[in-house]
Design a protein around this motif. Structure first.
Motif, PDB file in Angstrom:
ATOM      1  N   ILE A   4       0.871  -1.170   0.000  1.00 18.97           N
ATOM      2  CA  ILE A   4       0.000   0.000   0.000  1.00 18.97           C
ATOM      3  C   ILE A   4       0.907   1.219   0.000  1.00 18.97           C
ATOM      4  O   ILE A   4       1.747   1.367   0.880  1.00 18.97           O
ATOM      5  N   ASN A   5       0.768   2.053  -0.986  1.00 18.01           N
ATOM      6  CA  ASN A   5       1.607   3.238  -1.063  1.00 18.01           C
ATOM      7  C   ASN A   5       0.959   4.409  -0.345  1.00 18.01           C
ATOM      8  O   ASN A   5      -0.228   4.643  -0.460  1.00 18.01           O
ATOM      9  N   THR A   6       1.761   5.101   0.424  1.00 23.40           N
ATOM     10  CA  THR A   6       1.358   6.364   1.016  1.00 23.40           C
ATOM     11  C   THR A   6       2.100   7.428   0.218  1.00 23.40           C
ATOM     12  O   THR A   6       2.942   7.093  -0.614  1.00 23.40           O
ATOM     13  N   PRO A   7       1.838   8.685   0.447  1.00 23.04           N
ATOM     14  CA  PRO A   7       2.561   9.703  -0.315  1.00 23.04           C
ATOM     15  C   PRO A   7       4.079   9.634  -0.146  1.00 23.04           C
ATOM     16  O   PRO A   7       4.812   9.972  -1.052  1.00 23.04           O
ATOM     17  N   ILE A   8       4.579   9.153   0.987  1.00 21.00           N
ATOM     18  CA  ILE A   8       6.003   9.222   1.279  1.00 21.00           C
ATOM     19  C   ILE A   8       6.666   7.852   1.403  1.00 21.00           C
ATOM     20  O   ILE A   8       7.789   7.664   0.994  1.00 21.00           O
ATOM     21  N   PHE A   9       5.999   6.879   1.967  1.00 19.74           N
ATOM     22  CA  PHE A   9       6.623   5.591   2.233  1.00 19.74           C
ATOM     23  C   PHE A   9       5.697   4.449   1.831  1.00 19.74           C
ATOM     24  O   PHE A   9       4.537   4.666   1.539  1.00 19.74           O
ATOM     25  N   LYS A  10       6.252   3.233   1.801  1.00 21.77           N
ATOM     26  CA  LYS A  10       5.477   2.044   1.443  1.00 21.77           C
ATOM     27  C   LYS A  10       5.177   1.232   2.694  1.00 21.77           C
ATOM     28  O   LYS A  10       6.044   1.056   3.546  1.00 21.77           O
ATOM     29  N   ILE A  11       3.967   0.744   2.770  1.00 21.69           N
ATOM     30  CA  ILE A  11       3.566  -0.193   3.810  1.00 21.69           C
ATOM     31  C   ILE A  11       3.420  -1.549   3.128  1.00 21.69           C
ATOM     32  O   ILE A  11       2.764  -1.656   2.093  1.00 21.69           O
TER      33      ILE A  11
END
Length: 139
Positions: A4-11
């Motif tokens: 799952i991509n967030t604006p800054i990092f990947k989960i």
């Protein structure tokens, strides 16, 4: 692998591990280099006047209210948190479910942060039932 991509990092929640979403957290947060790192000291359930509710759920809500204010003061928001460390006094299934519900409400349509929950016998203040430390990242 569920990414799952967030604006800054990947989960990331690898398929080889159980799916932690039902418990309100993720297994891995991958943060690219050179991001602004924000460390939020352990926040308890005390309000601005230092008062603690005797109720666990109210303390949890106050903890995340405090964290949101700390983040806002540095132009960040709750979804910028990549890692949580949660300490709970006399942890049990009821407290765990209350915590999960509040986290799911706060992160609604966003990836949950990586998280460690640590049961403890006592925290810094008398009557303190939860403490949460957060690490957030922004550009």
């Amino acid at each position: 692998m569920n990414k799952i991509n967030t604006p800054i990092f990947k989960i990331i929640n690898p398929n080889e591990l159980y799916n932690p979403r039902g418990n309100g957290y993720s297994h891995i947060a991958v943060v690219p280099p050179n991001m602004r790192t924000i460390h939020i000291a352990g926040q308890g359930g005390e309000n601005k006047n230092g008062e603690l509710s005797e109720y666990f759920e109210q303390q949890v809500q106050q903890v995340f209210y405090n964290i949101q204010h700390a983040l806002a003061s540095v132009h960040a928001q709750i979804v910028d948190i990549a890692v949580l460390r949660i300490l709970i006094v006399e942890h049990d299934a009821e407290k765990h479910q209350a915590l999960i519900q509040i986290i799911q409400d706060l992160w609604k349509n966003h990836a949950f942060p990586a998280c460690t929950l640590i049961p403890v016998p006592r925290l810094a203040l008398e009557g303190m039932l939860i403490e949460v430390e957060a690490t957030a990242y922004t550009a």
